[in-house]
Design a protein around this motif. Structure first.
Motif, PDB file in Angstrom:
ATOM      1  N   THR A   5       0.854  -1.170   0.004  1.00 18.02           N
ATOM      2  CA  THR A   5      -0.121  -0.229  -0.035  1.00 18.02           C
ATOM      3  C   THR A   5       0.872   1.190   0.268  1.00 18.02           C
ATOM      4  OG1 THR A   5      -1.633  -1.172   1.217  1.00 18.02           O
ATOM      5  CG2 THR A   5      -1.900   1.252   1.233  1.00 18.02           C
ATOM      6  N   LEU A   6       0.579   2.236  -0.920  1.00 10.30           N
ATOM      7  CA  LEU A   6       1.215   3.383  -0.885  1.00 10.30           C
ATOM      8  C   LEU A   6       0.090   4.639  -0.617  1.00 10.30           C
ATOM      9  CD1 LEU A   6       3.390   3.281  -4.142  1.00 10.30           C
ATOM     10  CD2 LEU A   6       4.232   2.454  -1.877  1.00 10.30           C
ATOM     11  N   VAL A  22       1.511   9.967  -4.530  1.00  7.00           N
ATOM     12  CA  VAL A  22       1.014   8.552  -5.234  1.00  7.00           C
ATOM     13  C   VAL A  22       0.283   7.679  -4.142  1.00  7.00           C
ATOM     14  CG1 VAL A  22       1.546   6.169  -6.172  1.00  7.00           C
ATOM     15  CG2 VAL A  22       2.770   8.251  -7.248  1.00  7.00           C
ATOM     16  N   ASP A  23      -0.984   7.145  -4.601  1.00  9.71           N
ATOM     17  CA  ASP A  23      -2.008   6.354  -3.768  1.00  9.71           C
ATOM     18  C   ASP A  23      -2.137   5.307  -4.621  1.00  9.71           C
ATOM     19  OD1 ASP A  23      -2.849   7.967  -1.243  1.00  9.71           O
ATOM     20  OD2 ASP A  23      -2.873   9.355  -2.831  1.00  9.71           O
ATOM     21  N   LEU A  24      -1.564   4.005  -4.033  1.00  5.54           N
ATOM     22  CA  LEU A  24      -1.888   2.806  -4.742  1.00  5.54           C
ATOM     23  C   LEU A  24      -1.859   1.544  -3.833  1.00  5.54           C
ATOM     24  CD1 LEU A  24      -1.543   1.539  -7.621  1.00  5.54           C
ATOM     25  CD2 LEU A  24       0.970   1.199  -7.166  1.00  5.54           C
ATOM     26  N   MET A  48      12.103   3.497  -4.162  1.00  4.61           N
ATOM     27  CA  MET A  48      11.243   3.987  -2.663  1.00  4.61           C
ATOM     28  C   MET A  48      10.727   2.681  -2.117  1.00  4.61           C
ATOM     29  SD  MET A  48       9.849   7.370  -4.209  1.00  4.61           S
ATOM     30  CE  MET A  48       8.734   7.992  -2.717  1.00  4.61           C
ATOM     31  N   ILE A  49      10.080   2.001  -2.828  1.00  4.13           N
ATOM     32  CA  ILE A  49       9.417   0.688  -2.048  1.00  4.13           C
ATOM     33  C   ILE A  49      10.537  -0.132  -1.633  1.00  4.13           C
ATOM     34  CG2 ILE A  49       8.068  -1.351  -2.674  1.00  4.13           C
ATOM     35  CD1 ILE A  49       6.659   0.135  -4.862  1.00  4.13           C
ATOM     36  N   VAL A  60       4.658   3.733   3.267  1.00  9.13           N
ATOM     37  CA  VAL A  60       4.856   2.648   2.475  1.00  9.13           C
ATOM     38  C   VAL A  60       4.571   1.559   3.255  1.00  9.13           C
ATOM     39  CG1 VAL A  60       6.280   1.204   0.939  1.00  9.13           C
ATOM     40  CG2 VAL A  60       6.301   3.702   0.626  1.00  9.13           C
ATOM     41  N   ARG A  61       3.469   0.584   2.863  1.00  4.08           N
ATOM     42  CA  ARG A  61       2.995  -0.241   3.868  1.00  4.08           C
ATOM     43  C   ARG A  61       3.187  -1.806   3.021  1.00  4.08           C
ATOM     44  NH1 ARG A  61       0.104  -0.871   8.645  1.00  4.08           N
ATOM     45  NH2 ARG A  61      -0.128   1.392   8.647  1.00  4.08           N
ATOM     46  N   ILE A  62       3.882  -2.830   3.694  1.00  5.81           N
ATOM     47  CA  ILE A  62       4.200  -4.023   2.982  1.00  5.81           C
ATOM     48  C   ILE A  62       3.533  -5.031   4.019  1.00  5.81           C
ATOM     49  CG2 ILE A  62       5.735  -5.761   2.246  1.00  5.81           C
ATOM     50  CD1 ILE A  62       7.861  -3.640   1.599  1.00  5.81           C
ATOM     51  N   GLY A  63       2.471  -5.621   3.541  1.00  4.63           N
ATOM     52  CA  GLY A  63       1.583  -6.399   4.511  1.00  4.63           C
ATOM     53  C   GLY A  63       1.038  -5.498   5.531  1.00  4.63           C
TER      54      GLY A  63
END
Length: 357
Positions: A5-6, A22-24, A48-49, A60-63
């Motif tokens: 999630t961005l 950016v929203d994604l 950036m990710i 930035v969220r991973i999981g």
């Protein structure tokens, strides 16, 4: 594996904004492609990710984890670069397992993971070779194997096929599609090649100038581009864009664009009478038609066997591209008339955004 999630992600270099909010949302198991022209910010966003570039603002969220301040090695991502970056003095086996060795992974576990990755990539017979003994496609497989053994939450690919010739690119696209299916992996892939984007992606993110222009499936972007940029970028050959005016005649929308005149039975409700409009027609929508509204002089003919690409100059000196099925025997300098289904045209307003019928 995990989703990504961005939220309101920004990146500035000094006073220069590069990524502009950016929203994604990327779901677990999706193959997402960032696509756009050179300098649009797609590689910067990928880095950036990965944690290779600092984030100026946003999240930035991973999981379930916010990873803004997490080191790259601890984010649960693995990145495959354009350059293979293999150690020339090491065998394929040692190159694939090098990261595991640095992490002090037990030798038996390391051996198992290396051989499992080699089996997935169908390169078990290459494990004893050195990089100099491999083709470009084989070297890229080794780089991908090095990512697989880490068992990341998210795979990141930064233009991994750009150093390969055309035939190998096609083969490796098929390999990546198979790999995605076999691993049930979340993958984010950067390319400037919209053909790669269309053939690989579950979801395409079109970027331009650090701004997301549209997000959707390949066919959503092809059939309903949100604006003129997406319309001109997605599709090969690219969409023909003709500028002109529109009005209402006998309760039908009359469009005159670069000398091409036709009517639509149903006018988009957002149009005001007598305004500017851009008309978009895909090259494959044209057909030879003696009574067709598009008339001009043939400038170029490309015979591809299964289809014929024709470049036509209109009366006002603008040009269009038509892709006709089969092997048409058109001659440069001849006059041609083309028709199309008005129901398949795309309309864009003066602001460049799509007008829905």
């Amino acid at each position: 594996m995990a989703g990504l999630t961005l939220r309101s992600v920004y990146k500035n270099y000094g006073d220069v904004p590069v990524i502009k909010g950016v929203d994604l949302d990327i779901q677990h198991g999706e193959f997402v492609v960032f696509v756009g022209p050179s300098g649009c910010g797609k590689s910067t966003l990928l880095r950036m990710i990965a944690g290779l570039e600092d984030i100026t603002g946003g999240e930035v969220r991973i999981g379930d984890r916010v990873v803004n301040d997490v080191e790259p090695r601890d984010r649960g991502v693995a990145m495959v670069f354009q350059s293979y970056a293999l150690y020339p003095h090491m065998s394929v086996y040692d190159n694939v397992g090098f990261g595991l060795k640095l992490a002090n992974t037990p030798k038996d576990v390391r051996d198992r993971k290396i051989r499992e990755a080699a089996k997935v990539l169908q390169m078990e017979h290459l494990l004893g070779r050195k990089p100099a003994q491999l083709s470009g496609g084989q070297r890229q497989r080794v780089a991908i194997g090095r990512a697989i053994v880490r068992q990341p939450d998210v795979f990141l690919f930064d233009e991994p096929l750009s150093n390969l010739d055309a035939a190998l690119r096609v083969d490796m696209r098929m390999e990546l599609a198979r790999l995605h299916h076999d691993l049930d992996a979340t993958m984010i892939y950067v390319t400037h090649d919209q053909v790669e984007a269309m053939t690989l992606a579950d979801k395409i993110v079109v970027l331009n100038g650090g701004i997301v222009q549209q997000v959707g499936s390949p066919l959503e972007l092809y059939n309903a581009p949100a604006n003129l940029f997406v319309a001109g970028f997605i599709g090969s050959p690219k969409m023909n864009l003709l500028t002109g005016q529109f009005d209402m005649v006998d309760n039908q929308l009359q469009v005159v664009a670069d000398g091409v005149s036709f009517r639509l039975p149903k006018a988009p409700g957002t149009l005001a009478r007598g305004g500017a409009v851009t008309l978009g027609i895909r090259p494959h929508e044209f057909a030879l038609d003696a009574a067709g509204p598009v008339k001009g002089i043939v400038q170029l003919v490309e015979q591809l066997g299964n289809e014929t690409v024709v470049r036509v100059r209109l009366d006002n000196a603008s040009e269009i591209t038509a892709v006709l099925p089969g092997q048409e025997t058109l001659k440069v300098g001849s006059t041609v008339s083309l028709g199309f289904d008005p129901g398949h045209v795309h309309l864009f307003g003066a602001d460049g955004n799509r007008i829905s019928p």
